[in-house]
Design a protein around this motif. Structure first.
Motif, PDB file in Angstrom:
ATOM      1  N   GLU A 588       0.826  -1.210   0.000  1.00 22.74           N
ATOM      2  CA  GLU A 588       0.000   0.000   0.000  1.00 22.74           C
ATOM      3  C   GLU A 588       0.862   1.262   0.000  1.00 22.74           C
ATOM      4  O   GLU A 588       0.559   2.238  -0.692  1.00 22.74           O
ATOM      5  CB  GLU A 588      -0.926  -0.011   1.220  1.00 22.74           C
ATOM      6  CG  GLU A 588      -1.988  -1.095   1.165  1.00 22.74           C
ATOM      7  CD  GLU A 588      -2.814  -1.143   2.436  1.00 22.74           C
ATOM      8  OE1 GLU A 588      -2.462  -0.402   3.390  1.00 22.74           O
ATOM      9  OE2 GLU A 588      -3.788  -1.909   2.487  1.00 22.74           O
ATOM     10  N   ASP A 589       1.947   1.246   0.769  1.00 27.36           N
ATOM     11  CA  ASP A 589       2.841   2.410   0.787  1.00 27.36           C
ATOM     12  C   ASP A 589       3.505   2.621  -0.572  1.00 27.36           C
ATOM     13  O   ASP A 589       3.661   3.765  -1.026  1.00 27.36           O
ATOM     14  CB  ASP A 589       3.909   2.226   1.872  1.00 27.36           C
ATOM     15  CG  ASP A 589       3.331   2.311   3.275  1.00 27.36           C
ATOM     16  OD1 ASP A 589       2.238   2.866   3.424  1.00 27.36           O
ATOM     17  OD2 ASP A 589       3.977   1.810   4.217  1.00 27.36           O
ATOM     18  N   CYS A 590       3.894   1.536  -1.230  1.00 26.09           N
ATOM     19  CA  CYS A 590       4.493   1.665  -2.566  1.00 26.09           C
ATOM     20  C   CYS A 590       3.500   2.247  -3.567  1.00 26.09           C
ATOM     21  O   CYS A 590       3.863   3.060  -4.441  1.00 26.09           O
ATOM     22  CB  CYS A 590       5.001   0.311  -3.049  1.00 26.09           C
ATOM     23  SG  CYS A 590       6.453  -0.290  -2.175  1.00 26.09           S
ATOM     24  N   MET A 591       2.238   1.841  -3.445  1.00 25.23           N
ATOM     25  CA  MET A 591       1.209   2.412  -4.335  1.00 25.23           C
ATOM     26  C   MET A 591       1.058   3.907  -4.082  1.00 25.23           C
ATOM     27  O   MET A 591       0.968   4.712  -5.024  1.00 25.23           O
ATOM     28  CB  MET A 591      -0.120   1.695  -4.089  1.00 25.23           C
ATOM     29  CG  MET A 591      -0.102   0.206  -4.425  1.00 25.23           C
ATOM     30  SD  MET A 591      -0.240  -0.129  -6.176  1.00 25.23           S
ATOM     31  CE  MET A 591      -1.964   0.207  -6.427  1.00 25.23           C
ATOM     32  N   LYS A 592       1.077   4.293  -2.809  1.00 26.16           N
ATOM     33  CA  LYS A 592       0.890   5.711  -2.483  1.00 26.16           C
ATOM     34  C   LYS A 592       2.061   6.549  -2.973  1.00 26.16           C
ATOM     35  O   LYS A 592       1.865   7.622  -3.554  1.00 26.16           O
ATOM     36  CB  LYS A 592       0.731   5.867  -0.968  1.00 26.16           C
ATOM     37  CG  LYS A 592      -0.564   5.290  -0.413  1.00 26.16           C
ATOM     38  CD  LYS A 592      -0.620   5.437   1.105  1.00 26.16           C
ATOM     39  CE  LYS A 592      -1.894   4.809   1.666  1.00 26.16           C
ATOM     40  NZ  LYS A 592      -1.933   4.893   3.160  1.00 26.16           N
TER      41      LYS A 592
END
Length: 1179
Positions: A588-592
């Motif tokens: 999720e952090d990589c997507m953000k």
């Protein structure tokens, strides 16, 4: 566990008969002898079925046969136990807490009816828990003041009966415990290894807690039970027997902890009764009688509480004060842990300076577990705001000690101490000074991540406090704007801390320390990028260029932390395996970050395009983008990023920017990514542009076999070469034919007419990368023999041109040429080993002898330089950083050369030039040389042994020649002592005597031949010139097996028979020493002790009985001894000793340098030998 001895049983019966007729003492006896006290795995269902029919052991015995004496009662008990299995209190420990409550309730009922017998059962329980299976006898004592009784309180040994006695007073009992002397008391239930020890500890503590809890409403206040129990535990905790002391200290402090619970319940009862009394007091006169009853109840409860507190005081003074500094660390840990619990639960009594001082003193204990228990106890105290006022004096007294414990050698103690100080900083104002904070905040750069994370929490709390007051006045601003301002203030405070601390250059460690507590702040990439993009005119003064550089590093570090996790080089203690939840958060952090930074990054690159360091950091961010993100399909954003990266590369040619750009393109050009077509096109256009520029520049510069270019053209060539070199490191640029383009740069033979060293250095690296990619992609590119021949030709050209550069005037060019040749040849050897022979593959290329000598010479000249280049003794001509960098480069050179030996590119004998420096440069290169030695031995142990021999012989010959020549010693010549020490170190590597049996024998054989083979005795030369080499060879004698020593000795005799030898002469002392080292076959006996003894070296009778299968692998055949003029030797080994189970004749007998003719009569077996194992020596 202690079995019941026969002597103890006899003692028990005699005491029974004596006590039966002793009316004055009215004795009672208790004996227990469980056959399997250590086996606690009995069937629980049987116990539960019989529990209803079982009671106290002594009560059962009493009911079985009433009216009899104590002895007959005991007999009745035992007769009944033969039919019904009894559940003793010790067995209850195995049943769990519910069973404990039921059985203890039954024990209380039995205690009410017959308290003496039940008390003796409880005493037996504690004795058994100590691991003692001896005999316990008890007799009544009429008075504590009896001096005769007190004189009997002993703890002694009876060596005649092989028994140990402990007699002590547990009023009204005098207890005597007897157990055998030879019993190992180190293994008692509390310290048994495995899960049983932990389980017993837990169940034993539960039993004590349940016992006190079940007795608190009845017999605990009878003045008999607790007095006896406390006396028992106090006496046994003072024993010199570890099992008694450890077990009873644990029982005593757990009893006090349980009494604390009783006192707390009584305090609650007093408070409730007082409230009810106040209510009843205000009512009518008719209810005044109820108030009087309430007042009486309050008085009773208070009296009981005082009585409980007196019991606690007795245990504290009788057990804790004697044992909190016990020699056993486990006992000290128990005492400190329970003290912290008492102070937290019953602070009205225990939380004062009288008790706190013990906690402070034990923080200086030398055992980490004791210090850890202290810190854990203090965490519980400082975590309660109601207890803080009572800790002021303790804090001021022991604050310095707590701060110093952050540097504790035990990591867990340091971590918990840091957490304690964080707790103190949050709860206690003005306790820690600014100097204390300055010291503690340095730990955010600690190499231990748990310590750094705790310090990061302290730093984050300080940052929150600094910006808390600034936002109290911002009521009119909306919530989003307030959050942005708050984040900006925290970031500025963080930047100020980093700039003021000046402790570490790597911001990534600071980000990792703050990640657990301040992850939300560090992952607020929108606010961070807005701070970077805002102008100085908006929202205050803005950020300076230095602050912007640090903020960019924080941004990149937070992106890396979110994408890769907390694993950092140089920092240990991080969790290496992520859970499913952590992996989900990571995705999720990589997507953000991809969603936000992909459109914003071009603007950042455009703004900071002129700043090299900032651009180099920003260019790393796309490496962490997630291709599956929906924003990745936005081709416009990606095209803008490619345009800005191209613009940056047109401006900058620094190594940091080029390396970051090359790795970023490698990440974006992966086949699995959705944007690979766009990024590959951008990369290819860049490379094509650089190749075209370089082609034009080199056509103008290379004319008439010389390099002619002005300074500006040379700078352009150098910049373009740097770009191609950086990209060729990560990408295969074979289709641009860089090898053909750059090889003419190295063809100029005259260094004065050749290219500058900087250009040659970049060209050498590009050519090396080109060859490595060609070898690595051989499976795809070598489709015909013509292409394989072309590759072999390129390899030959590269080695020849690099060979020429080894003699270049510039040191960096020579180093790069050496590393390039080593890397390419190692890769070529690896390709030959893994290639499928059925398909077309790379052709074999063999190094020329001239290049091999050049590589060896380069190694000796540039790696092993100076008479003593040891890192501990070198004269520091430059700074420490430069010295370490130079050492790092020399280690790389040595490692590259050793790879050639390990991979078979160079002959193993070449390693002799490396092994000879093993001791001289041990601190600098010892690990590399030792690893090379181990790898060579794994490849061919016989050849590696020959290499060791060659190394020692070369050093010895150099020393002899230097001595014969005279004059000042050469720097490359080692002393005789250092050569002998080197041989000793070589001998230590032969750990398995059976595995390396052949190797050690080979070393002795070649050493003997080296000394005697070409020697012919004349009146001028009475001794061999290399005779002293035998002293060096004797270092390997202790690695010979006993049969091999005898065989090697016989081989030595064969070479010495032809010469006249007088062992009394000084010149023959090396031979005497070596012979003694071979004859000293006794274990632990060396050559020196053997020479110093006056005995005649003959075989012991036991050696004649040779075990079957003990055979010598040595192919030496002993010969009949002849008597010389100076001495006479006779050595006749048996035929059995000459039988070998390993045929060494199949091993070539010549060393790598010269071939020694050892075959024929020397190694032939003499079939006429007499079977005799005697050894006779006459001088």
């Amino acid at each position: 566990m202690i079995p019941e001895p026969t002597a103890a049983a006899a003692t028990r019966s005699s005491e029974r008969s004596k006590n039966t007729h002793d009316e004055a003492n009215s004795s009672r006896a208790v004996t227990h002898s469980e056959d399997e006290s250590g086996n606690e795995n009995r069937r629980k269902n049987v116990r539960r079925r019989k529990r209803a029919h079982e009671g106290s052991e002594n009560v059962k015995g009493k009911n079985a046969k009433a009216g009899c004496s104590s002895d007959s009662r005991a007999g009745g008990r035992h007769s009944k136990w033969r039919h019904v299995e009894a559940v003793t209190l010790f067995e209850v420990v195995t049943m769990g807490r519910n069973a404990m409550q039921a059985v203890i309730d039954e024990w209380i009922e039995a205690y009410v009816s017959d308290r003496d017998s039940s008390l003796l059962d409880l005493i037996s329980f504690f004795i058994q828990c100590c691991g003692c299976k001896g005999v316990v006898t008890a007799e009544m004592c009429q008075s504590k003041e009896d001096s005769d009784v007190m004189s009997k309180m002993v703890e002694e040994l009876d060596e005649v009966a092989s028994l140990q006695y402990k007699k002590f007073l547990v009023f009204p009992w005098i207890l005597t415990v007897t157990w055998p002397m030879d019993t190992d008391s180190a293994e008692y239930p509390l310290v048994q290894s495995g899960p049983y020890g932990r389980w017993f500890h837990s169940e034993f503590c539960d039993f004590v807690s349940v016992l006190v809890a079940q007795c608190q409403h009845s017999v605990i206040f009878d003045g008999y039970l607790m007095n006896t129990l406390i006396s028992l535990l106090a006496e046994l905790s003072d024993s010199y027997i570890r099992a008694f002391r450890h077990t009873c200290v644990l029982a005593a402090v757990k009893t006090l902890s349980s009494l604390v619970g009783v006192a707390l319940s009584l305090s609650v009862g007093v408070e409730n009764s007082q409230k009810l009394y106040k209510v009843q007091k205000t009512k009518t006169l008719r209810q005044k009688s109820t108030a009087q009853r309430m007042q009486k109840k309050i008085t009773e409860l208070q009296e009981k509480r005082v009585e409980i507190e007196n019991m606690m005081d007795i245990i504290f003074k009788g057990v804790f004060l004697k044992r909190y500094r016990d020699v056993l660390p486990e006992i000290r840990s128990i005492c400190v842990e329970e003290l912290g619990l008492w102070m937290k639960l019953y602070s009205s009594v225990f939380l004062n300076d009288t008790y706190l001082k013990y906690m402070g003193w034990m923080m200086y204990d030398k055992i980490p577990d004791v210090r850890l228990k202290c810190v854990s106890g203090l965490q519980g105290l400082y975590g309660d705001p109601l207890l803080l006022p009572k800790l002021d004096l303790f804090t001021s007294r022991f604050k310095e000690r707590m701060i110093s414990m952050t540097l504790d050698k035990d990591n867990e103690v340091a971590v918990q101490t840091m957490k304690l100080l964080v707790l103190i900083a949050k709860t206690c104002d003005d306790v820690l000074s600014s100097e204390d904070y300055k010291h503690l905040l340095q730990f955010v750069y600690s190499s231990q991540r748990p310590v750094a994370a705790a310090a990061g929490e302290l730093l984050y709390s300080r940052l929150l406090n600094t910006v808390a007051h600034a936002h109290d006045t911002q009521d009119e601003i909306n919530e989003e704007e307030a959050h942005k301002l708050q984040t900006c203030s925290r970031v500025k405070a963080l930047l100020q801390f980093h700039q003021e601390s000046q402790l570490h250059e790597h911001v990534v460690y600071l980000v990792d320390s703050l990640w657990d507590c301040g992850g939300a702040l560090l992952k607020d990439w929108a606010t961070l990028t807005s701070l970077l993009l805002q102008d100085a005119s908006s929202h205050g003064a803005g950020l300076t260029l230095a602050e912007q550089s640090v903020l960019v590093e924080i941004l990149v570090a937070s992106v890396r932390q979110a994408a890769e996790g907390p694993v950092l080089a140089g920092r240990s203690g991080a969790k290496k395996v992520m859970s499913a939840r952590e992996k989900k958060i990571q995705i999720e952090d990589c997507m953000k970050l991809t969603k936000h930074l992909l459109p914003v990054l071009p603007d950042l690159l455009s703004k900071f395009s002129s700043h090299v360091d900032v651009v180099a950091s920003l260019m790393r961010i796309p490496q962490f983008f997630l291709p599956e993100c929906p924003v990745a399909e936005n081709s416009q954003a990606l095209s803008s990023l490619m345009v800005e990266m191209r613009a940056v590369l047109d401006v900058h040619s620094g190594s940091a920017v080029l390396e970051a750009a090359s790795r970023t393109f490698l990440s974006l050009c992966g086949e699995e990514t959705s944007w690979c077509s766009t990024t590959r096109g951008a990369r290819d256009s860049l490379v094509q542009k650089w190749v075209e520029q370089l082609t034009v520049l080199l056509q103008d510069a290379l004319k008439d076999d010389s390099f002619s270019a002005d300074e500006e053209k040379t700078g352009e060539i150098l910049a373009t070469l740097k770009k191609l070199r950086a990209f060729h490191n990560c990408h295969d640029l074979a289709r641009w034919s860089l090898f053909e383009l750059l090889s003419p740069l190295l063809s100029v033979e005259n260094s004065q007419k050749g290219a500058p060293p900087e250009v040659l250095l970049e060209a050498l690296q590009c050519l090396c990368f080109s060859m490595l990619w060609s070898l690595n992609m051989s499976g795809e590119t070598l489709t015909s023999r013509e292409k394989a021949v072309d590759q072999q030709l390129q390899l030959r050209v590269f080695c020849e041109r690099s060979h020429r550069c080894l003699s270049h005037s510039d040191h960096s060019v020579r180093q790069q040429a050496f590393l390039g040749v080593c890397d390419v040849l190692t890769a070529h050897s690896n390709q030959l080993n893994v290639w499928n022979p059925t398909s077309c593959g790379p052709l074999v290329y063999t190094l020329s002898p001239k290049l091999q000598r050049a590589l060896s010479t380069f190694l000796c000249v540039h790696v092993f330089v100076g008479p003593d280049c040891d890192s501990q003794s070198r004269v520091s001509e430059h700074s420490e950083v430069e010295r370490l960098e130079d050492l790092h480069k020399r280690r790389n050179l040595l490692a590259a050369f050793c790879k050639l030996i390990v991979h078979g590119v160079l002959e193993m004998s070449t390693a002799a030039e490396v092994f000879m420096y093993y001791m001289k440069y041990y601190n600098d290169f010892g690990d590399i040389i030792k690893e090379t030695m181990c790898r060579a031995r794994q490849i061919d142990k016989i050849e590696s042994s020959r290499t060791l021999v060659l190394c020692l012989q070369q050093l010895f010959v150099r020393l002899k020649r230097e001595q014969e020549r005279g004059g000042q010693a050469h720097s490359g010549v080692q002393t005789f002592t250092s050569i002998k020490e080197l041989a000793r170190r070589f001998a230590l590597t032969f750990t398995d005597l059976v595995k390396f049996r052949e190797c050690v024998v080979l070393i002795h054989r070649t050493g003997i031949e080296f000394v005697f083979q070409e020697f012919s005795q004349t009146p001028e030369t009475l001794t061999p010139p290399y005779l002293s080499y035998l002293t060096i060879l004797s270092e390997f004698s202790n690695k010979l097996l006993k049969p091999d020593k005898r065989t090697v000795f016989s081989y030595l005799q064969k070479h010495t028979l032809e010469h006249v030898i007088n062992l009394r002469e000084e010149r023959w002392q090396p031979l005497v020493f070596y012979r003694a080292s071979l004859l000293a076959v006794a274990e632990g006996e060396d050559a020196v002790s053997y020479i110093s003894s006056d005995r005649k070296p003959t075989r012991s009778p036991s050696s004649k009985q040779k075990p079957e299968g003990s055979k010598s692998p040595c192919p030496f055949s002993p010969a009949d001894s002849r008597v010389g003029k100076g001495h006479r030797l006779n050595f006749r080994p048996s035929l059995q000793e000459r039988t070998t189970d390993v045929d060494l004749l199949s091993v070539p007998l010549e060393p790598p340098v010269r071939r020694l003719d050892l075959e024929g009569s020397v190694l032939g077996n003499n079939g006429n030998e007499v079977d005799d194992e005697t050894v006779e020596i006459e001088l």
